[in-house]
Design a protein around this motif. Structure first.
Motif, PDB file in Angstrom:
ATOM      1  N   ALA A   1       0.841  -1.194   0.000  1.00  8.95           N
ATOM      2  CA  ALA A   1       0.000   0.000   0.000  1.00  8.95           C
ATOM      3  C   ALA A   1       0.881   1.251   0.000  1.00  8.95           C
ATOM      4  N   TYR A   2       0.363   2.308  -0.587  1.00  2.28           N
ATOM      5  CA  TYR A   2       1.079   3.589  -0.614  1.00  2.28           C
ATOM      6  C   TYR A   2       0.803   4.313   0.703  1.00  2.28           C
ATOM      7  N   ILE A   3       1.822   4.408   1.546  1.00  2.00           N
ATOM      8  CA  ILE A   3       1.706   5.014   2.869  1.00  2.00           C
ATOM      9  C   ILE A   3       2.576   6.266   2.913  1.00  2.00           C
ATOM     10  N   VAL A   4       2.068   7.323   3.543  1.00  2.00           N
ATOM     11  CA  VAL A   4       2.753   8.618   3.469  1.00  2.00           C
ATOM     12  C   VAL A   4       3.413   9.030   4.785  1.00  2.00           C
TER      13      VAL A   4
ATOM     14  N   SER B   1      12.611  -2.256   8.315  1.00  2.00           N
ATOM     15  CA  SER B   1      11.693  -3.277   7.795  1.00  2.00           C
ATOM     16  C   SER B   1      11.412  -3.059   6.308  1.00  2.00           C
ATOM     17  N   TRP B   2      11.349  -1.794   5.908  1.00  2.00           N
ATOM     18  CA  TRP B   2      11.118  -1.509   4.492  1.00  2.00           C
ATOM     19  C   TRP B   2      12.302  -1.996   3.661  1.00  2.00           C
TER      20      TRP B   2
ATOM     21  N   LYS C   1       7.163   0.638  -3.531  1.00  2.00           N
ATOM     22  CA  LYS C   1       8.201   1.333  -4.310  1.00  2.00           C
ATOM     23  C   LYS C   1       9.430   0.477  -4.587  1.00  2.00           C
ATOM     24  N   HIS C   2       9.525  -0.707  -3.983  1.00  2.00           N
ATOM     25  CA  HIS C   2      10.634  -1.587  -4.340  1.00  2.00           C
ATOM     26  C   HIS C   2      10.496  -2.021  -5.803  1.00  2.00           C
ATOM     27  N   GLY C   3      11.602  -1.978  -6.534  1.00  2.00           N
ATOM     28  CA  GLY C   3      11.596  -2.339  -7.944  1.00  2.00           C
ATOM     29  C   GLY C   3      11.357  -1.166  -8.867  1.00  2.00           C
TER      30      GLY C   3
ATOM     31  N   PHE D   1      22.256   0.023  -4.712  1.00  2.00           N
ATOM     32  CA  PHE D   1      21.972   1.194  -5.540  1.00  2.00           C
ATOM     33  C   PHE D   1      20.476   1.313  -5.812  1.00  2.00           C
ATOM     34  N   GLN D   2      19.842   0.204  -6.140  1.00  2.00           N
ATOM     35  CA  GLN D   2      18.425   0.238  -6.450  1.00  2.00           C
ATOM     36  C   GLN D   2      17.591   0.541  -5.201  1.00  2.00           C
ATOM     37  N   LYS D   3      17.954  -0.049  -4.059  1.00  2.00           N
ATOM     38  CA  LYS D   3      17.185   0.200  -2.833  1.00  2.00           C
ATOM     39  C   LYS D   3      17.263   1.664  -2.414  1.00  2.00           C
ATOM     40  N   ILE D   4      18.454   2.247  -2.498  1.00  2.00           N
ATOM     41  CA  ILE D   4      18.603   3.652  -2.091  1.00  2.00           C
ATOM     42  C   ILE D   4      17.794   4.558  -3.002  1.00  2.00           C
ATOM     43  N   ASN D   5      17.831   4.307  -4.302  1.00  2.00           N
ATOM     44  CA  ASN D   5      17.056   5.129  -5.229  1.00  2.00           C
ATOM     45  C   ASN D   5      15.558   4.903  -5.053  1.00  2.00           C
ATOM     46  N   ASP D   6      15.171   3.657  -4.776  1.00  2.00           N
ATOM     47  CA  ASP D   6      13.759   3.403  -4.462  1.00  2.00           C
ATOM     48  C   ASP D   6      13.336   4.194  -3.225  1.00  2.00           C
ATOM     49  N   PHE D   7      14.202   4.207  -2.216  1.00  2.00           N
ATOM     50  CA  PHE D   7      13.919   4.900  -0.958  1.00  2.00           C
ATOM     51  C   PHE D   7      13.778   6.407  -1.196  1.00  2.00           C
ATOM     52  N   ILE D   8      14.689   6.981  -1.973  1.00  2.00           N
ATOM     53  CA  ILE D   8      14.629   8.419  -2.263  1.00  2.00           C
ATOM     54  C   ILE D   8      13.380   8.751  -3.072  1.00  2.00           C
ATOM     55  N   ALA D   9      13.069   7.942  -4.055  1.00  2.00           N
ATOM     56  CA  ALA D   9      11.883   8.189  -4.882  1.00  2.00           C
ATOM     57  C   ALA D   9      10.606   8.088  -4.053  1.00  2.00           C
ATOM     58  N   TYR D  10      10.591   7.145  -3.120  1.00  2.00           N
ATOM     59  CA  TYR D  10       9.437   7.000  -2.220  1.00  2.00           C
ATOM     60  C   TYR D  10       9.252   8.288  -1.418  1.00  2.00           C
ATOM     61  N   HIS D  11      10.340   8.830  -0.899  1.00  2.00           N
ATOM     62  CA  HIS D  11      10.247  10.045  -0.098  1.00  2.00           C
ATOM     63  C   HIS D  11       9.843  11.250  -0.952  1.00  2.00           C
TER      64      HIS D  11
END
Length: 732
Positions: free
Chosen positions: A166-169, A366-367, A375-377, A403-413
């Protein structure tokens, strides 16, 4: 008695630039005739003592460097607003401080835990946070729920949860905490949903009591702060519902407590390191500050609940740099501005901000460890389509997976940020920050369907509703107190006033920039401890329970007045213009002009008494008040005045003027002597009208709690009863 000089009181014509008598003064003194018998009888014992013959002044070479005046650690601590080395509160005062902390904690627990399982349905934003908490504990990330899963969830049916992310903010920490209570008492238990918010509310009450004790050194004011927070409507209702904001209030208060402890620790170290040096000495090198690290952890946890904690990080960081810079200025350190803002400021930044970042990112563990989270992937899909990613340069330093996890994390934020700043969906109970302090539009958390309300109220039209109306006695009084604390804090340069103001600036003021965003009054629970603290500080100042800070202009002015017998045992304490207008007593002028000694004959009646010792620090020989540690007797009186020498009743039998002219307490019993174990302020400073005001505010606040308790807790009441409690039309 001498006549006041028309020149500056710091330097008369007979004084040299360094304040010592010059050669001409020595010659004039030698030519003066000896005083007659009548003149000698007017001298105090200290003045009538035989003085040694002054040696001829030795003329120093013109190129000789002035002697460096070394300062003691106690003198430096006084300049920094600290008590003398080794000064501790008496055991009785400390014990009472912990007793009131425990008492207000019990009161808070009873008000928050009794009936916590009502209502048995999800209400307001519990439909999001409680279900997300369950998902975190069972999937490791927030999963999606089938439509209309709220009612089923309340009955223990969790089949609506799917593994689709789910998309959580909001960050995850608050939901992990809510889920901890559900794991203890069961996910189907409303008590379990709300248990951890209730614990956070209870701990916030106790923590505010300890913070107030640290600031005021008064168990009475500490207990008052804890009690007012325990019975406030905003703090109470949001401690009884599974929302995130009550956790912000707890961690924000913890952050303020750590900042206060760091201020004390760093200034004590500064005084210790610079002892034995003179003005212009180099400041000691920066070091690891444990309480600043603790503040960084607390601020990181605050941000891990909601992003609104970021503003508190900024304001708290600015406050630390300002405090450090002003500390160097007070001790006259070399290049104090650059040392404080650059050298010490960089050290403060490196000790706090990276800790905040590490704690915040760590709370997303946990994320990072569950690839099914939202947002993973995303980065892999972007690269596959040749689209940009937030941080492409990271590919040169880390592995592909990282690299992918960090960019996923930044994009999520980035997506979360766009949601928060763009949220403008209208809501019935939305409100603007301009009305928060007056509680003009409280949030309605719960309104039960009439068909489900038991008709037991006797009127045939019964309802159940929960509205987070703040205790208006506290909130409305705090608006007036806020203005008083700001004025007094700025005028007297009292840093204690800025502690709650940090909360206002970091947790309240930033909301004014979001004029078009959908926001609610219930956000005020994050800074309601600061609202209560402002009120308590104002009441403490008005009642005389708040001692002046060592080294402050207020402490020096009161010490002068104490020596001149303008204030002290048996004399009414200083009062402001408003109190004078209302007839509560005089306010003596703070001027270097000599004022005749007065005594109180009857309540409100004064007369000049020439038999009292006349000590004018500028006009008579004696110890200058600019160095209150220069004489043991004067230091003792100064410590009693500032609340660092134990209860003032300890010297109740010592006659006035028995210590080299320094005024001491007299044996006459004072009206508020029984409060000597409940405050470190001299009991003769306590103002009766201030104590009466504290009693009135406390009683009215308790009465308001009893009045709105059914509305805060969703009891079954008649509609007419509910309408009678909606004092403002905007509450409905």
């Amino acid at each position: 008695m001498t006549t006041p000089s028309a020149l500056s009181p710091e330097q008369s014509p007979e004084q040299s630039r360094d304040g010592s008598p010059g050669p001409d003064a020595e010659q004039e003194r030698a030519q003066e005739p000896a005083p007659g018998r009548d003149e000698a009888t007017d001298l105090t014992p200290a003045e009538s003592a035989v003085e040694p013959v002054a040696e001829p002044a030795v003329t120093e070479p013109a190129d000789a460097e002035p002697a460096v005046v070394e300062r003691t650690e106690d003198e430096l601590r006084t300049l920094l607003g600290l008590g003398p080395v080794g000064a501790v509160m008496p055991l009785a005062v400390r014990a009472r401080g912990w007793i009131v902390t425990g008492v207000v904690g019990v009161i808070a627990a009873l008000l928050r835990l009794i009936g916590l399982n009502h209502p048995k349905t999800l209400m307001f934003d519990e439909i999001y946070y409680v279900k997300d908490a369950y998902s975190l504990w069972h999937l490791g990330y927030e999963g999606s729920w089938a439509p209309n899963s709220d009612a089923a969830f309340a009955t223990g049916d969790f089949s609506g949860l799917s593994k689709e992310a789910a998309y959580i903010v909001h960050p995850q920490l608050g939901k992990w905490l809510i889920g901890a209570g559900m794991e203890i008492f069961g996910p189907a238990s409303p008590f379990g949903w709300r248990f951890m918010p209730a614990v956070a509310g209870i701990l916030t009450v106790m923590l505010l009591a300890r913070l107030t004790m640290r600031l005021t050194r008064s168990p009475l004011l500490a207990g008052l702060a804890g009690l007012l927070l325990a019975i406030d409507g905003v703090a109470l209702t949001e401690s009884r519902i599974g929302l995130l904001d009550v956790f912000i209030g707890f961690f924000a208060t913890l952050s303020l407590y750590c900042l206060v402890r760091d201020r004390e620790w760093s200034r004590a170290r500064l005084a210790r390191k610079m002892a034995g040096t003179g003005p212009g000495a180099r400041a000691p090198h920066a070091t690891i500050r444990p309480w600043l690290l603790a503040a960084g952890i607390a601020l990181g946890l605050t941000c891990s609940i909601k992003w609104s904690g970021l503003y508190l990080v900024a304001v708290g960081g600015i406050a630390v740099v300002i405090w450090d810079t002003l500390a160097l200025r007070r001790v006259s350190a070399r290049a104090w501005f650059l040392e404080g803002t650059v050298a010490q400021g960089v050290s403060d930044f490196l000790q706090a901000v990276p800790v905040v970042v590490v704690v915040y990112v760590g709370c997303w563990w946990s994320w990072f460890t569950h690839l099914g989270a939202f947002k993973h992937g995303w980065t892999a899909e972007q690269l596959k389509q040749g689209l940009p990613v937030p941080a492409p340069w990271l590919s040169r330093y880390v592995g592909d997976s990282t690299f992918q996890k960090i960019n996923d994390f930044i994009a999520y934020h980035q997506q979360m940020y766009e949601f928060h700043v763009g949220l403008d969906s209208p809501h019935t109970y939305q409100s603007k920050p301009s009305g928060w302090l007056l509680q003009t539009r409280p949030t309605s958390f719960f309104w039960e369907d009439k068909a489900l309300v038991p008709q037991t109220c006797g009127s045939g039209d019964c309802i159940q509703a929960i509205t987070s109306i703040g205790n208006i006695v506290i909130w409305w009084s705090a608006v007036v107190a806020l203005a008083a604390v700001v004025i007094i804090g700025v005028k007297n340069r009292d840093w204690r006033a800025w502690v709650p103001l940090i909360g206002y600036l970091g947790l309240y003021v930033p909301w004014f920039q979001y004029r078009d965003r959908t926001i609610f009054t219930f956000y005020t629970v994050a800074f309601v401890p600061c609202v209560v603290l402002v009120l308590v500080l104002a009441l403490g100042m008005g009642s005389g329970l708040l001692s002046p800070l060592p080294g402050s202009a207020s402490a020096d002015a009161q010490m002068k007045a104490l020596q001149r017998r303008q204030i002290g045992p048996g004399i009414r304490p200083w009062r402001g213009m408003g109190a004078r207008f209302l007839g509560f007593g005089p306010q003596f002028a703070r001027t270097p002009v000599w004022t005749p000694p007065v005594e109180e004959t009857d309540p409100g009646m004064y007369r000049i008494n020439t038999a009292l010792t006349d000590i004018d620090d500028d006009l008579e020989p004696g110890i200058p008040l600019t160095k209150p540690r220069a004489d043991a007797a004067q230091a003792r009186a100064y410590d009693e005045l500032t609340g660092y020498a134990g209860p003032s009743s300890s010297n109740a039998t010592r006659p006035a003027g028995s210590s080299g002219g320094t005024p001491q307490l007299v044996g006459r019993r004072r009206p508020w002597a029984f409060l000597s174990k409940w405050t470190m302020a001299p009991t003769w400073q306590i103002r009766t009208e201030g104590i009466c005001l504290i009693i009135v505010v406390t009683l009215l606040a308790c009465a308001a709690t009893a009045f709105w308790w059914p509305i805060w807790t969703g009891r079954t009441v008649s509609r007419s009863f509910w309408v009678a409690h909606m004092l403002l039309s905007s509450w409905i």
